[in-house]
Design a protein around this motif. Structure first.
Motif, PDB file in Angstrom:
ATOM      1  N   ARG A   1       0.848  -1.190   0.000  1.00 13.80           N
ATOM      2  CA  ARG A   1       0.000   0.000   0.000  1.00 13.80           C
ATOM      3  C   ARG A   1       0.886   1.243   0.000  1.00 13.80           C
ATOM      4  O   ARG A   1       1.800   1.355   0.815  1.00 13.80           O
ATOM      5  CB  ARG A   1      -0.903   0.014   1.244  1.00 13.80           C
ATOM      6  N   VAL A   2       0.603   2.170  -0.935  1.00  7.54           N
ATOM      7  CA  VAL A   2       1.353   3.424  -1.011  1.00  7.54           C
ATOM      8  C   VAL A   2       0.342   4.550  -1.197  1.00  7.54           C
ATOM      9  O   VAL A   2      -0.322   4.630  -2.234  1.00  7.54           O
ATOM     10  CB  VAL A   2       2.369   3.438  -2.169  1.00  7.54           C
TER      11      VAL A   2
ATOM     12  N   PHE B   1      -3.563   6.623  -3.289  1.00  6.72           N
ATOM     13  CA  PHE B   1      -4.172   5.539  -2.509  1.00  6.72           C
ATOM     14  C   PHE B   1      -4.012   4.183  -3.201  1.00  6.72           C
ATOM     15  O   PHE B   1      -4.951   3.389  -3.274  1.00  6.72           O
ATOM     16  CB  PHE B   1      -5.647   5.825  -2.243  1.00  6.72           C
ATOM     17  N   SER B   2      -2.821   3.905  -3.699  1.00  5.13           N
ATOM     18  CA  SER B   2      -2.566   2.647  -4.405  1.00  5.13           C
ATOM     19  C   SER B   2      -2.489   1.477  -3.427  1.00  5.13           C
ATOM     20  O   SER B   2      -1.746   1.512  -2.451  1.00  5.13           O
ATOM     21  CB  SER B   2      -1.253   2.732  -5.189  1.00  5.13           C
TER      22      SER B   2
ATOM     23  N   ALA C   1      -3.179  -2.485  -9.184  1.00  4.59           N
ATOM     24  CA  ALA C   1      -3.578  -1.903  -7.902  1.00  4.59           C
ATOM     25  C   ALA C   1      -4.977  -1.317  -7.962  1.00  4.59           C
ATOM     26  O   ALA C   1      -5.490  -0.972  -9.036  1.00  4.59           O
ATOM     27  CB  ALA C   1      -2.592  -0.804  -7.499  1.00  4.59           C
ATOM     28  N   LEU C   2      -5.578  -1.173  -6.807  1.00  2.00           N
ATOM     29  CA  LEU C   2      -6.769  -0.349  -6.625  1.00  2.00           C
ATOM     30  C   LEU C   2      -6.249   1.065  -6.370  1.00  2.00           C
ATOM     31  O   LEU C   2      -5.400   1.254  -5.492  1.00  2.00           O
ATOM     32  CB  LEU C   2      -7.582  -0.812  -5.411  1.00  2.00           C
ATOM     33  N   HIS C   3      -6.726   2.065  -7.104  1.00  2.00           N
ATOM     34  CA  HIS C   3      -6.236   3.422  -6.828  1.00  2.00           C
ATOM     35  C   HIS C   3      -7.180   4.466  -7.403  1.00  2.00           C
ATOM     36  O   HIS C   3      -8.026   4.184  -8.263  1.00  2.00           O
ATOM     37  CB  HIS C   3      -4.810   3.627  -7.366  1.00  2.00           C
ATOM     38  N   ALA C   4      -7.022   5.706  -6.942  1.00  2.00           N
ATOM     39  CA  ALA C   4      -7.832   6.823  -7.412  1.00  2.00           C
ATOM     40  C   ALA C   4      -7.401   7.249  -8.809  1.00  2.00           C
ATOM     41  O   ALA C   4      -6.238   7.120  -9.189  1.00  2.00           O
ATOM     42  CB  ALA C   4      -7.709   8.002  -6.453  1.00  2.00           C
ATOM     43  N   SER C   5      -8.372   7.760  -9.564  1.00  2.00           N
ATOM     44  CA  SER C   5      -8.115   8.296 -10.902  1.00  2.00           C
ATOM     45  C   SER C   5      -8.730   9.685 -10.997  1.00  2.00           C
ATOM     46  O   SER C   5      -9.794   9.944 -10.429  1.00  2.00           O
ATOM     47  CB  SER C   5      -8.727   7.385 -11.968  1.00  2.00           C
ATOM     48  N   TYR C   6      -8.071  10.570 -11.729  1.00  2.00           N
ATOM     49  CA  TYR C   6      -8.598  11.916 -11.930  1.00  2.00           C
ATOM     50  C   TYR C   6      -9.461  12.009 -13.184  1.00  2.00           C
ATOM     51  O   TYR C   6     -10.058  13.058 -13.457  1.00  2.00           O
ATOM     52  CB  TYR C   6      -7.448  12.920 -12.009  1.00  2.00           C
TER      53      TYR C   6
ATOM     54  N   TYR D   1     -11.878   9.566  -6.702  1.00  2.00           N
ATOM     55  CA  TYR D   1     -10.927   9.930  -5.646  1.00  2.00           C
ATOM     56  C   TYR D   1     -11.480   9.651  -4.250  1.00  2.00           C
ATOM     57  O   TYR D   1     -10.806   9.027  -3.419  1.00  2.00           O
ATOM     58  CB  TYR D   1     -10.548  11.407  -5.773  1.00  2.00           C
ATOM     59  N   GLU D   2     -12.684  10.099  -3.976  1.00  2.00           N
ATOM     60  CA  GLU D   2     -13.252   9.915  -2.626  1.00  2.00           C
ATOM     61  C   GLU D   2     -13.494   8.445  -2.318  1.00  2.00           C
ATOM     62  O   GLU D   2     -13.323   8.007  -1.173  1.00  2.00           O
ATOM     63  CB  GLU D   2     -14.553  10.714  -2.479  1.00  2.00           C
ATOM     64  N   ASP D   3     -13.890   7.665  -3.315  1.00  2.00           N
ATOM     65  CA  ASP D   3     -14.083   6.229  -3.092  1.00  2.00           C
ATOM     66  C   ASP D   3     -12.753   5.564  -2.764  1.00  2.00           C
ATOM     67  O   ASP D   3     -12.672   4.714  -1.863  1.00  2.00           O
ATOM     68  CB  ASP D   3     -14.711   5.578  -4.324  1.00  2.00           C
ATOM     69  N   ALA D   4     -11.700   5.939  -3.498  1.00  2.00           N
ATOM     70  CA  ALA D   4     -10.380   5.357  -3.235  1.00  2.00           C
ATOM     71  C   ALA D   4      -9.870   5.758  -1.854  1.00  2.00           C
ATOM     72  O   ALA D   4      -9.243   4.954  -1.159  1.00  2.00           O
ATOM     73  CB  ALA D   4      -9.392   5.799  -4.312  1.00  2.00           C
TER      74      ALA D   4
END
Length: 243
Positions: free
Chosen positions: A172-173, A187-188, A196-201, A218-221
């Motif tokens: 996790r990073v 939020f990777s 990875a699971l991570h936020a996207s813009y 972003y908020e979900d991640a």
């Protein structure tokens, strides 16, 4: 300071901008049939896009998910309901057209209201992340009870498929940077050989898919980051539809 790595699931900025522009053209294209006028109708608000009265390619699916009469033809009632959905999920233009982007949003809307019926996720982990590629959904189960989601997800495009199967989070990073794609991956949470699971813009419903990662709003991640740990399970199944 963000950690850097040449992982293969980031997203290129120039590609994303070009595709986003193309997606807006796609979702605004005229459909094959219509009920009444085959053009647009003034919505009564000069700041709001015109209401498209042509049926979209996913008309019946969207009607079903929103609980509308399933006749495959666009009506003023359909247009109003689809525009409300588009505004809820930040889809532009919010013109009531049942394109692929609106279809994906309607699936999330239906799943949110019927999450007790969601199936396909099985694993041995007490806390389990479930990624349904067919419906582009993610949720988290704990002791078989859904404790997060469902939320919209974007999985891998052709040639960069998100790998199906049972996995575990191994790294996790919070502030990660992909040097391969020169892109931030906040939020990777890595679960399988760099994916990875991570936020996207990028807008979450737009094509193309990711380079293999599971993209989230972003908020979900951020919320997902706060509840998961190394060792938690991740189950992925299905195939992403679309470009």
């Amino acid at each position: 300071m963000a950690q850097r790595s040449r992982v293969r699931c980031g997203h290129g900025r120039l590609v994303a901008l070009a595709v986003m522009a193309g997606s807006l053209v796609m979702t605004g294209a005229p459909g094959a049939s219509a009920k009444g006028a085959a053009g647009v109708r003034p919505p009564g608000d000069g700041d709001t896009p015109m209401c498209r009265l042509t049926a979209g390619p996913f008309q019946r699916q969207v009607e079903k998910d929103l609980g509308l009469p399933q006749d495959g033809e666009q009506s003023e009632q359909d247009c109003a309901a689809i525009r409300k959905l588009q505004n809820t999920y930040g889809i532009s233009p919010a013109d009531g057209y049942a394109g692929l982007v609106s279809h994906r949003a309607a699936v999330v809307d239906w799943a949110t209201r019927h999450k007790a019926t969601l199936t396909g996720c099985a694993g041995r982990s007490r806390r389990l992340v479930c990624v349904d590629q067919t419906h582009q959904l993610l949720w988290v189960q704990q002791d078989r009870k859904i404790v997060f989601g469902p939320v919209p997800a974007r999985t891998g495009m052709p040639g960069h498929r998100t790998r199906n199967g049972s996995h575990r989070i191994y790294r996790r990073v919070e502030k990660f940077w992909s040097s391969l794609y020169d892109a931030a991956m906040p939020f990777s949470q890595f679960f399988d050989r760099g994916q990875a699971l991570h936020a996207s813009y990028r807008p979450i419903f737009e094509d193309p898919g990711s380079h293999g990662c599971v993209n989230l709003r972003y908020e979900d991640a951020r919320r997902l980051w706060s509840m998961l740990h190394v060792g938690d399970g991740v189950t992925v199944w299905g195939t992403r539809e679309g470009a």
